[in-house]
Motif scaffolding. Sequence first.
Motif, PDB file in Angstrom:
ATOM      1  N   ARG A   1      -6.467  -4.210   3.426  1.00 17.38           N
ATOM      2  CA  ARG A   1      -7.567  -4.895   2.737  1.00 17.38           C
ATOM      3  C   ARG A   1      -7.107  -6.107   1.924  1.00 17.38           C
ATOM      4  O   ARG A   1      -7.805  -7.112   1.854  1.00 17.38           O
ATOM      5  N   LEU A   2      -5.921  -6.000   1.290  1.00 22.30           N
ATOM      6  CA  LEU A   2      -5.475  -7.040   0.360  1.00 22.30           C
ATOM      7  C   LEU A   2      -4.276  -7.839   0.841  1.00 22.30           C
ATOM      8  O   LEU A   2      -4.044  -8.945   0.370  1.00 22.30           O
ATOM      9  N   GLY A   3      -3.485  -7.279   1.752  1.00 22.35           N
ATOM     10  CA  GLY A   3      -2.267  -7.955   2.182  1.00 22.35           C
ATOM     11  C   GLY A   3      -1.114  -7.681   1.225  1.00 22.35           C
ATOM     12  O   GLY A   3      -1.255  -6.963   0.238  1.00 22.35           O
ATOM     13  N   TRP A   4       0.013  -8.290   1.480  1.00 21.96           N
ATOM     14  CA  TRP A   4       1.236  -8.027   0.700  1.00 21.96           C
ATOM     15  C   TRP A   4       1.156  -8.524  -0.729  1.00 21.96           C
ATOM     16  O   TRP A   4       1.896  -8.058  -1.596  1.00 21.96           O
ATOM     17  N   GLU A   5       0.257  -9.494  -1.006  1.00 20.89           N
ATOM     18  CA  GLU A   5       0.173 -10.029  -2.372  1.00 20.89           C
ATOM     19  C   GLU A   5      -0.327  -8.992  -3.373  1.00 20.89           C
ATOM     20  O   GLU A   5      -0.235  -9.197  -4.585  1.00 20.89           O
ATOM     21  N   ALA A   6      -0.859  -7.886  -2.875  1.00 16.92           N
ATOM     22  CA  ALA A   6      -1.347  -6.838  -3.779  1.00 16.92           C
ATOM     23  C   ALA A   6      -0.218  -6.114  -4.496  1.00 16.92           C
ATOM     24  O   ALA A   6      -0.415  -5.529  -5.559  1.00 16.92           O
ATOM     25  N   PHE A   7       0.988  -6.162  -3.925  1.00 10.64           N
ATOM     26  CA  PHE A   7       2.090  -5.380  -4.471  1.00 10.64           C
ATOM     27  C   PHE A   7       2.927  -6.237  -5.414  1.00 10.64           C
ATOM     28  O   PHE A   7       3.570  -7.200  -5.003  1.00 10.64           O
ATOM     29  N   THR A   8       2.889  -5.908  -6.700  1.00  8.89           N
ATOM     30  CA  THR A   8       3.549  -6.695  -7.735  1.00  8.89           C
ATOM     31  C   THR A   8       5.021  -6.291  -7.873  1.00  8.89           C
ATOM     32  O   THR A   8       5.462  -5.287  -7.327  1.00  8.89           O
ATOM     33  N   THR A   9       5.756  -7.074  -8.651  1.00  6.61           N
ATOM     34  CA  THR A   9       7.172  -6.762  -8.894  1.00  6.61           C
ATOM     35  C   THR A   9       7.321  -5.470  -9.698  1.00  6.61           C
ATOM     36  O   THR A   9       8.370  -4.828  -9.662  1.00  6.61           O
ATOM     37  N   ALA A  10       6.266  -5.098 -10.426  1.00  5.12           N
ATOM     38  CA  ALA A  10       6.304  -3.861 -11.205  1.00  5.12           C
ATOM     39  C   ALA A  10       6.403  -2.633 -10.300  1.00  5.12           C
ATOM     40  O   ALA A  10       6.853  -1.571 -10.732  1.00  5.12           O
ATOM     41  N   THR A  11       5.999  -2.792  -9.042  1.00 12.03           N
ATOM     42  CA  THR A  11       6.031  -1.664  -8.106  1.00 12.03           C
ATOM     43  C   THR A  11       7.436  -1.099  -7.968  1.00 12.03           C
ATOM     44  O   THR A  11       7.627   0.123  -7.922  1.00 12.03           O
ATOM     45  N   LEU A  12       8.444  -1.995  -7.912  1.00 14.60           N
ATOM     46  CA  LEU A  12       9.826  -1.548  -7.756  1.00 14.60           C
ATOM     47  C   LEU A  12      10.282  -0.723  -8.950  1.00 14.60           C
ATOM     48  O   LEU A  12      10.931   0.318  -8.791  1.00 14.60           O
ATOM     49  N   GLY A  13       9.921  -1.166 -10.161  1.00 11.78           N
ATOM     50  CA  GLY A  13      10.290  -0.417 -11.358  1.00 11.78           C
ATOM     51  C   GLY A  13       9.629   0.944 -11.404  1.00 11.78           C
ATOM     52  O   GLY A  13      10.270   1.947 -11.751  1.00 11.78           O
ATOM     53  N   LEU A  14       8.358   0.998 -11.039  1.00 11.82           N
ATOM     54  CA  LEU A  14       7.651   2.281 -10.989  1.00 11.82           C
ATOM     55  C   LEU A  14       8.285   3.207  -9.966  1.00 11.82           C
ATOM     56  O   LEU A  14       8.403   4.416 -10.188  1.00 11.82           O
ATOM     57  N   LEU A  15       8.683   2.626  -8.848  1.00 15.22           N
ATOM     58  CA  LEU A  15       9.281   3.419  -7.771  1.00 15.22           C
ATOM     59  C   LEU A  15      10.600   4.045  -8.219  1.00 15.22           C
ATOM     60  O   LEU A  15      10.818   5.255  -8.059  1.00 15.22           O
ATOM     61  N   LEU A  16      11.489   3.228  -8.790  1.00 14.13           N
ATOM     62  CA  LEU A  16      12.801   3.727  -9.199  1.00 14.13           C
ATOM     63  C   LEU A  16      12.685   4.792 -10.290  1.00 14.13           C
ATOM     64  O   LEU A  16      13.325   5.844 -10.230  1.00 14.13           O
ATOM     65  N   GLY A  17      11.856   4.505 -11.300  1.00 16.25           N
ATOM     66  CA  GLY A  17      11.684   5.466 -12.392  1.00 16.25           C
ATOM     67  C   GLY A  17      11.068   6.768 -11.914  1.00 16.25           C
ATOM     68  O   GLY A  17      11.496   7.858 -12.310  1.00 16.25           O
ATOM     69  N   GLY A  18      10.066   6.652 -11.043  1.00 17.64           N
ATOM     70  CA  GLY A  18       9.391   7.841 -10.539  1.00 17.64           C
ATOM     71  C   GLY A  18      10.281   8.712  -9.675  1.00 17.64           C
ATOM     72  O   GLY A  18      10.255   9.948  -9.767  1.00 17.64           O
ATOM     73  N   VAL A  19      11.085   8.079  -8.807  1.00 16.97           N
ATOM     74  CA  VAL A  19      11.991   8.833  -7.930  1.00 16.97           C
ATOM     75  C   VAL A  19      13.031   9.593  -8.745  1.00 16.97           C
ATOM     76  O   VAL A  19      13.364  10.747  -8.441  1.00 16.97           O
ATOM     77  N   LEU A  20      13.537   8.953  -9.812  1.00 19.68           N
ATOM     78  CA  LEU A  20      14.533   9.616 -10.663  1.00 19.68           C
ATOM     79  C   LEU A  20      13.936  10.794 -11.426  1.00 19.68           C
ATOM     80  O   LEU A  20      14.597  11.813 -11.641  1.00 19.68           O
ATOM     81  N   ALA A  21      12.658  10.662 -11.833  1.00 23.48           N
ATOM     82  CA  ALA A  21      12.034  11.702 -12.649  1.00 23.48           C
ATOM     83  C   ALA A  21      11.446  12.855 -11.839  1.00 23.48           C
ATOM     84  O   ALA A  21      11.333  13.981 -12.343  1.00 23.48           O
ATOM     85  N   ALA A  22      11.065  12.597 -10.586  1.00 22.99           N
ATOM     86  CA  ALA A  22      10.333  13.584  -9.785  1.00 22.99           C
ATOM     87  C   ALA A  22      11.021  14.947  -9.657  1.00 22.99           C
ATOM     88  O   ALA A  22      10.370  15.989  -9.803  1.00 22.99           O
ATOM     89  N   PRO A  23      12.329  15.004  -9.374  1.00 22.62           N
ATOM     90  CA  PRO A  23      12.962  16.328  -9.236  1.00 22.62           C
ATOM     91  C   PRO A  23      12.893  17.164 -10.516  1.00 22.62           C
ATOM     92  O   PRO A  23      12.797  18.391 -10.451  1.00 22.62           O
ATOM     93  N   PHE A  24      12.938  16.490 -11.678  1.00 21.42           N
ATOM     94  CA  PHE A  24      12.844  17.221 -12.940  1.00 21.42           C
ATOM     95  C   PHE A  24      11.448  17.837 -13.109  1.00 21.42           C
ATOM     96  O   PHE A  24      11.293  18.908 -13.675  1.00 21.42           O
TER      97      PHE A  24
END
Length: 225
Positions: free
Chosen positions: A167-190
């Motif tokens: 619906r939106l294309g690649w411009e929908a994904f901001t640079t903040a996505t990478l930070g959310l991804l890294l933090g979330g992956v590290l926290a998920a197992p806990f």
Amino acid sequence: MAYGQISSTLLISLGVPPAAASAGVHTAETFTTAVSGISHVAHRNVDWKLFRRLAVPGIVGGILGAYVLTSVDASVAKPFVLAYLTALGLYLFYRGVMHRHTERRPRIVSPLGLGGGFLDAAGGGGWGAIVTSNLLVQGSNPRKTIGTVNTAEFFLTVTISLTFLLRLGWEAFTTATLGLLLGGVLAAPFGARIAKRVNPDRLLTFVGLLVTLTSLYGLYRAIAG
């Protein structure tokens, strides 16, 4: 639980349009829920019968919610999304304070999955909070509920992310996505480990308070601005 609500609220408060915020959060959640789901499966926290009843309706609701959000102007959607997140936080807080768990088999599952998937995509989060809290109120086993809902969320977030991409294309994904991804992956197992040990009502109360405060702050800025 509440990863989507907290992340979406903070992104919208920083000026990210609601559709882009939801798209970025769900893209990050694709990876975090994969790690979380694997962790819950490893800890045997998944009820596979409940999983099947949640996943398919949730995916359908998620597609509909993403379509609706991308069809509404960002300036119009922002206060409504934040108001929804605030109400959701208050609801979770109330459930955590008032609910006392008595275990029994939940009856309303598929409609809950459909509604949870729709609100998750359209509101920038809410799948875990809405579905988990309602299943717990119905008497579902806390450990199995949290594990099953998180595992089903992986398939939901993949579908929602693809819908936003179309619906939106690649411009929908901001640079903040990478930070959310890294933090979330590290926290998920806990999170999977904590789900086996922490009282669910106490956890629900804390999450509800946190979501309410962050959402109210974002709503205040949206109205004041």
